[in-house]
Structures are given as structure tokens and as C-alpha cells.
Design an enzyme around this catalytic site. Sequence first.
Site, short mmCIF file in Angstrom:
data_model
loop_
_atom_site.label_atom_id
_atom_site.label_comp_id
_atom_site.label_asym_id
_atom_site.label_seq_id
_atom_site.Cartn_x
_atom_site.Cartn_y
_atom_site.Cartn_z
CB ILE A 472 -0.98 0.00 1.20
CG1 ILE A 472 -0.23 -0.21 2.51
CG2 ILE A 472 -2.02 -1.07 1.02
CD1 ILE A 472 -1.13 -0.15 3.74
NE ARG A 652 15.86 -6.76 12.01
CZ ARG A 652 17.16 -6.52 11.84
NH1 ARG A 652 17.89 -6.13 12.87
NH2 ARG A 652 17.72 -6.66 10.66
CG ASN A 655 14.54 -0.29 4.32
OD1 ASN A 655 15.06 0.82 4.51
ND2 ASN A 655 14.48 -0.86 3.14
N PRO A 656 15.56 1.36 7.59
CG PRO A 656 17.59 1.82 8.62
CD PRO A 656 16.91 0.82 7.74
CB THR A 658 10.68 1.53 3.88
OG1 THR A 658 11.25 0.57 4.75
CG2 THR A 658 11.12 1.23 2.45
CD GLN A 662 4.59 3.92 5.78
OE1 GLN A 662 3.55 3.95 6.41
NE2 GLN A 662 4.63 4.11 4.49
N GLY A 728 3.64 2.18 10.85
CA GLY A 728 2.95 2.92 9.79
C GLY A 728 1.94 3.91 10.34
CD GLU A 729 -2.57 2.03 11.34
OE1 GLU A 729 -3.73 2.39 11.54
OE2 GLU A 729 -2.24 0.83 11.35
#
Lengths: 763, 338
Positions: A472, A652, A655-656, A658, A662, A728-729
Site C-alpha cells: 500500500i 527492530r 529498513n530505516p 522505508t 512512513q 505505519g500508524e
Amino acid sequence: MNAAAPEPKANMGQPVPRYDAAAKVTGRATYGSDMPMDNPAYAFLVTSAIARGRINGFDLDDARRVRGVIDIVTYENAPKLKEAKLFSNGGYAGTTIQPLKSTDIAHEGEIIAVVVAESYEAAREAANRVKVSYTAVAPSASFDSPGTTKAAAKGQNAQFKEDPQVGDFAKAFDEAEVKLTASYDTPTQHHNPMELFSTSCVWMGDDLVIYEPSQYVYGLKNGVAEQLGIDADKVRVVNPYVGGGFGSRGSMTPRTAIIAGIARRLNRPIKLVPTRDQGFTIATYRAETRHEIKLGASRDGRLVALRHEGAEVSSRADAYCVGGTKTTTRLYACPNVDSLVSIVRADRNTPGFMRSPPEVPYLFALESAMDELAVKLNMDPVELRRINDTTNEPIGGKPYTSRSLMACFDEAAKAFGWSERSAAPKSMSDGDWLIGYGCAATCYPTQMAPSAARVRLQRDGRTRVEIAGHEIGTGAYTVIAQTASERLGVPLEKVAVFIGDSDLPPAPVAGGSNSTASTCSAVMMVCDQIRQKLFKAVMPNESLTDKAKETVGLGQAPTTQAAKSDRPLDLEKAFDALGAGVVEEYGEWKPDGAPLDSFKAMHSGHARLVGGHQMKDKIAYAFGAEFVEVRVNRFTHEIRAPRLVGAFAAGRIMNPRTARSQLMGGLIWGMSSALLEATEIDERTARYVNDNFADYLVPVNADVGGVEVILLSEQDDHINPTGAKGLGELANVGTNAAICNAIYHATGQRIRKLPVRLENIEV
Amino acid sequence: MRPFSYQRATAPDMAVQALSAAAAVNNSLTQATAQPLAGGTTLIDLMKLDVMRPAAIVDINPLAQGWSAIDPGGENLRLGALAKMSDVAAHEEIQRSYPVIANSLKLAASAQLRNMATLGGNVMQRTRCSYFRDVSYENCNKRNPGSGCAAMDGVNRMHAVLGTSDQCIATYPGDFAQALIALDATVELTGRSGTRSMPFSELHKAPGNTPDIETILQPGELISAFVVPGRWPRSVYLKARDRQSYEFALSSAAVALDVQDGTIKDARVALGGVATVPWRAREAEALLKGQKFDDGLAERAADAAFADARGRQHNSFKIALGKRVVARALQQAVTMEI
Ligand SMILES: Cc1cc2nc3c(=O)[nH]c(=O)nc-3n(C[C@H](O)[C@H](O)[C@H](O)COP(=O)(O)OP(=O)(O)OC[C@H]3O[C@@H](n4cnc5c(N)ncnc54)[C@H](O)[C@@H]3O)c2cc1C
Ligand code: SF4
């Protein structure tokens, strides 16, 4: 803002570029309505202009005369569909309001006709020529409208089981040295993802393929099958890319089964691309909420009493609610807590998940109130949080699996320059602009759900990962590829990832920020199965399970004491010993504490999320702290937020790059939510008025100045095998309060209602 | 969108003829059966929304060669109707001698739109009233004469407080027109009987009882140019809006001053975002003329500009806001270095 990808710190993966970056920037990535189809017909929706009442009839003559019109579907000739059950009641749907079933209208913008034509243009023209006669009944628009009903959420929403409480709030509040009572409001908001709510349906005999942006392909597949009354195996949902979701595509909307039914009847592929404004009513939204917070504290700032009462709007048909008290009653140490969530029913479409559904409105209230309390106590708001920081949540006394809230505050405060703030309101300015600094905590529950995966490793190291996850825009492809690459010790470029297809092994809904933890845990587990198989082939007599687990990658030497003597596994040799060119493994993973029916539910499109406060003996959240600089023009009262700084700890960091993306998007969204976004409702007609991108305001580039994201190192071994907490949120939660707190600092004016617009400023 | 014919006009009389042939009976823009197409950023938008339903489109872009002058050379500034917003905003001499014009254009819309949009189209842009732009609302006197006004007691935060009638409160949304009206520009019209000029202030019509009729343009008539007399280096366009770019004014002020030896010899004040038509605040100007400037004077002028303003449920804030914007624009104009 344009800084290179952050360097990984301890317990972070590599900041590899996005797996799908090139496909996206070159336009090769195919979204639902891009999918090539053989001879499709085009559908255009006609939606209701009234919110309540019924249809007397249609005049379709003019529309039928448009060249190229194939069919006009109304309640009189719509395909018969089975009832759609709400997701919270064991179904798949985000609403039980089923359009085209009768003459009744339950909300504005309800689908009342579907025009099908040879071209999009013809369908649209004919739709414009459909004439409808209604008998309208005065609708109830929102909280204050006559005719709404209000009742406690508990007892009507199956997922809202209890209003958290502990101790004796009334007594403690009564006796508190310092008290605060304040009310807060949040507005209606719509997700407005870039990709519209398109649906394309293609039948091949009895088999149906659906191309649709979905955050849950298994849910949609099962839900549509149920509505059509066919076997779920006959339905396949495909969406390799989703143009934004933010929760709006988490549950099934009525349009999909309708289009599928029409396509079956016409025996032709059908493509529907609704308009932007139709997206406001044919899908879900974040409903408006109201809050009353009561805080009691001792003079030295310790909370002794906390009460959070929330009210949320939902439709007449469905008792949707977000109930964010589950978070706000547990965030700080406080021995006496009370809460109550109510639902107000109005003539509206059913609301649904929107990025951090419970936390955005509820934390806005709590974190604003904390700032107000700090002012009352004449205390630095950061210190107030420190005093009330806790290792155990107060309701059940369960320990947080990890909690770096204050570390985040300290890091972000340093980067922001908080110490240079002059604490008095209205004490900082620059020319025409009053300057304010504000901060707030942010948090989001760590959630996981059962997931399956299939991984195939070839002799040459090429790897194929299959899992019905969802891209998404978050970076799902990338972190799944990284996980397989690390776990198998194969180069990243040899890993191919296939997601977004319900023919692949089931993954949960891409919601509740559970995706990375769930899908990557499954991928790790299946990679380990492959390793075990290969180790077993070369070393048949060893106790292989442990060894395989302790080995970082197949190509690397084992690192633990026990395995020191082993040499790295030679892939060629292992495959020779195995006597095969390919190893393929399938596995199903579930988190600790997942219910017994988890795997069965996973296949039938029901995600059994566990985590947050619902874990046994522990509670898991990701945390962060956000600082903003706000500028308020003395003359025009325009409000701008040129600087946003957030520090976040989420276990953890896979991936710093991505992750930062976000969180950066979250901070900007949060600013947007605080200052711009609101769906305006016409009180008389219960209709959304600004249902387009010109009038529903979101920030443009010029509104976004500096955005700094700081990723903290955090290790948490109590959540899931990846050690990752969903983020993500996380970032868009705290910004709302941080901005209002900064506006208070700039102007001396406390604003308790979002969004804050220039007319709300009275300097 | 509905089917329409498309014709390219390669000469002005060809355009005029094509437009006259299929023109509206009254002067209602929405109901006109033929429309000139310039940048298309308003017209195509409204056709997709089914608000405007012309049967014929006459593309006037081929006239650009004669109609896109940006000529500050003579005594007057001449701007062709097909000049692009972006070109005019970026023109150095306009920036120097007419900052109010340059900034009214620069602060409008987005870079992409300004590259497409023309000055003629810009002054002819339609209101952003949500009820006007959504045909599922029946009650809109502007779109559907005699049907009522949904905005009057609906969501009207963006609506006008000046020049309203009991038929329509829609805001004239553009920015550039305030600069033109402030500077006493004339508009040049080309029609069946050749060209005629008139004060720009007479182009737009207040809604009154016929909100569907927005301008005095006769069927087949086109705007060919604008002419601005004099030079106004001491001029300001101040725009207050919800976001920093790509957004219409909640309130704006076009201000031009001629200050000599500390005395205001001439003052021009026009208001945007608050009125139904491009709005000249002559009462404010009268107060300013002949006076020495101070903040009190600016405030009195601002009060005068909004003396007749009437707010409704969601837009009353525009009165206080508008006053502060006018006062601030005056202060900026007085203190600007020229
Ligand atoms: C999202 C958005 C934001 C915007 N923000 C702003 C803003 O902040 N400020 C602002 O001022 N504007 C703003 N605009 C409006 C924009 O400036 C206008 O759409 C543009 O200037 C219109 O010019 P055009 O050449 O594209 O006109 P067109 O769309 O081609 O024409 C508009 C109308 O004028 C008629 N017309 C065109 N040329 C002539 C002529 N020579 N003679 C007679 N009639 C003619 C057409 O028939 C049509 O009815 C915005 C627009 C959008 C879409
Ligand atoms: S304000 Fe004017 S344009 Fe808007 S609804 Fe009323 S009549 Fe129509």
C-alpha cells in the site's frame, strides 16, 4: 528533508532502496484499473442526492438514448446478492447498508444506479442524464442534529468489550490538588487515497477475478464469494500495487459484489472507476468525535485521577466505533482511571478504519489535556510526561514489553532545540509571525496476526517469496525481500517477491500496522524450514534444528559457541546431497496468544490480530515524541507549521529508509489533520459538501518545511520473531496535539477543536 | 461531460461568428450553448462536473499571436487576453511597476495552472461555491435560475460578505481582477461590431436578482485585452488563505498608493475573497486620500471598506479578517521601498 537514507543503528536493517521504486517512478507498476482486459464495458455510478428517504422512481429515457449504453441497473433489476455481515460481527464488510436492494436511502451518496456502457465517457454522460425522483425525509447529520440516538458502545459493538477502569476515580479526582476538565472535538475526515475506489471484474466461466485496490485480498475474496453465493475458491483478487489505503480498503465495500454481479449477468468484463467525490460516500471515513477529559494531579505533577469519555458518530445501521480509551487509559501511571465510550447514530454512511483509528482522536484529547495540566502546574510538559512515565500499564498492571517514550522525548527535544523555548505564551516572534513550540507523545499498539508464506530457493540462490500481503506504499515488497535475503543468506537482488494476489498463501489485512511483523515472521519461519532441510541433507546426524536457527545465513559461518566448529553451508553441496535443484517450503505462522481457530480463520479471510493491550501478561506499544514549531500571523492569523521533529522507537527497524518515509508521511499527515482536513457536513441535508480535492484541504509542498525523523535503537524480544513493532500508524497520532499545544504557546489561546483554522485564532 | 463540437478560430471575427451563431438567449454563462476555450482550466473542469454543458467549443488559442501582448512600454500597460498568468507574473517590468498585478497572479492557483491559464479566462473564472459546482444540488440560482440558494443557510465559510443578494452569496474567487479594478483598468471587448472598451469595473455584475448573469459580455463577445493607465510601483497584493499555495483567498487586498512627502495623494483599495464581484473599496480610498499615514488611519480605512459587510453562519470571520488584511496591506504599501 532530502537527507540521504538514515544510517542503521543497532537492531536496524539496511536502508536498501525500495524493491518497487523503479517500477513506480517509470509507471510500470500496474494498479487495479490499469489491468488489461479483453473487451471491457465501463460502469459509472449514480449516487443518491438525499441522505434519508426513498426513491419514487427513475426516468431513464434520456440516459438510455446515449449511444453506447448497455445497461442501467437500479434496485428494480439489480443482481440479487446475499447480505454482507460486518467485519466486527464475523463478516467482511465495512457496512451492512446494501445499496440497490430497495427504494430506501440510508445515506447521501449511496449507490442508486449503475450505468454500463461501451466507453467511460458514454457511461458518464448517461449517468448525468439519469433523473431520479425522491421522497426525502429530514435526516440527522451529526452529534447535535435532532433525531440522533446515543448509547454506550459496550454492548452494541462486538469488538468493544469494556470501558477500562481501575481504582476509585471519583474520590481521587475530588481530592486531587490540581484538577483539569476539558472537552475536545475532532472532525470528520476522509482518506482520499490517490488511487480511486476502482473495481474491475472478469468472469472466466464460473471463476471470477477482481482487480481492486484492497488492503485485504483474502477478506475481499471471501466476502464477495459469500455475497454472490459461490465458493470462495472461485474468486481471486489481484492487486500487486495499491495506490494508498490508510484503512479505507481494509474491509469490503458494497460496490465490489454489485459490479461482479453485473459482470456475470452481462457476461462481460466490467471496469468501474468512481469519481473522487463518490469515494466520500461509497467507502468509509473517520467519523467526528467528542471527548471530555478529567485529570487530577498532585502539585508535583503525579497523576492521581484520569477520566476519558468519548463519543463517536456512526450510521443508523452499524455500531462502528474506535474506542481509543483502550490506549489513553493505559499510557501514563495513574491509580484511578475511569472511561466511557458512546456511539451516536446518524443518517450517515458507516465510518471505518482510518490511519490510527483510535489513537488519532483519543490521543489528541489526552495529549492536549496533558499540556493544559503542565501549564496549570507551571511545569515543562516534557517533565510532566517523565513524572508519569511507567513500566506497567495501570489498568491490569501488565508490563510494557519495551517502552522508550522518554528516550524519544529527550532525543527529539535535543534535535528540536526545546531548551531554547521561552516558556511563557506569546513570548516568541519573528516579524509578523508569532512563534510557538509544542510537543506531544505518540504511540501505537504493536499487533501481529497469523500469516502463511511460501518460499522457493534454487541452487543458484534465486529465491521466490509468495505471500498475499499488500503493497500500500509502505514498503512491503522491500522488507519481505530483505527478510528472505537475510534469513537465507542470498543476495537481495536474487529475491523475487509476489504479493497482492489471493491465490498466494494467506496474509492478514494490511491494517493495524501489523503487516511487517506478521508477513516477515512467516517468511522467516519458512526460510528456516528451508535451511533445516538443507542442513539435514548435508549433516543428517546432527541436531539440526537448533543449528539452523542459530545460523545467520546459509552462506555464513554459524556464530554461536556450539556451532563454531561448523563451516558455512555450501549451497551446491547441500543441493547435491538433497538431490534436487529447488527447495520449496510452505508454512503458517501465528503469534503467541493467537486464538485456536487462527489458521482456519486466516484462510477464510478473518485476521485474528493480537497485540497491544490484549496480550496475556504484557502490553506492547511503539512510542514516539513529536515537537513542532508553529507560526501564527499576527494580522491574517494564518497558521503554518514549518518544522516537525519526531523521534520514534519501534523495536527492530527493518529498513530505516522505508521506516523514515512512513514516519515522515505520518508527521505531515498529522499536521494536515490538525490544520487543514475536515469534511464539511451540511446540517440540513446530512451531505458532505467539500467532497473534492480542491475543497478538502491537504497540505501542498509549500506548507511542508522541515520534517525530521529520528529513529531510536530499541530491542524487544517479547513481541514477534522479527522484533519489529508496527510504525505505519505511529507518527500521525501525536502531531494533532503537538500543534495545538504549539498554538497555545504562540498565542496564549487554547484550541480544543480540530482542525484549527485562521478564524479560530483571536490574537 | 456531454458531447460538444470543437472548432479552432484562427481569426477574431471567426471566433466571434462561431460564438454568436450558437450563443445563449440571455447572458447566462452557464446556459450559453457556445463557449470560448482559452486555457480550459475552469471550463473543462466545469464541463466534467456537468455544470457547464456547451454544445460548441470555440478554441481561441490560435489568436494568441495578436492577443497575448505584455506591453508596459507606452503610457499605459497593455495585457492581451491570451497572455498566460505565469508569463505576466514573471515579467520584470510588471514586477517593478505593477507589483500588485505580478503578485496577484503569482499567488494564484498553482504553477501548472498558471502556465495554462490566460488572463481573459482568469477574470471570467466561475465561483467555487460547492453547491454551484455539484449539480446534484437543485437549489442554486446561479446554475438553475429560480431554484433557491443552498449556500445561504448551508456550508458557507468561503462565501461573500459584500455585494451579496438574497439570491446568491457566491464569492468571486479570482485574484488578478482585484488588481485590475484597483488600478482603474479598462477592458477591451471584441464582438460583432468591432471592438469597444469600458472600465473593467463594469465587466462583472453583482448577483442581484439574476445571479446567473455574471458579466455584461454580449453573445459572441470576447475579451481581447486589458489596459492599465499609469504606473503603480507602490502597490501590494496581500492574500490570506488556508494553505501556503494553491488556494483561493479567504480575504485579500489589492492596494496601490501614491505617497508624496508623507501625504497620500492617491489610494486604491480592492478586496478579494470577500465579495460577489471584483470589489473596489472607494469609501476606504476616500478616507485615505490627502492624509498622512498612520496605523489608525489604516484601521479606519479598513473599517470603511467593510462597513456594509454582512456575514452568515460560517463566514462572519471574513469581516474582521478582511479589515486586518486591508490595514496590513496599507502598512506594507506605505513602507515598501521603491
Ligand atoms: C485548483 C484550482 C485552484 C485555483 N486557484 C486560484 C487562485 O488561487 N486564484 C485565482 O485567481 N484563480 C485560481 N484558479 C482559477 C484559475 O486561475 C482559472 O481557472 C484560470 O485563470 C482560467 O483561465 P483559462 O485560460 O484556463 O480559462 P478557461 O477555462 O479557458 O475559460 C474560463 C471561462 O472564460 C471564458 N473565456 C476564456 N477566455 C475568454 C475571453 N478571452 N473572452 C471571453 N471569455 C473567455 C471561457 O469560455 C470560460 O467560460 C484556480 C483553479 C483551480 C482549478
Ligand atoms: S451562493 Fe450562488 S452559486 Fe452558491 S448556491 Fe447560492 S445561488 Fe448558487
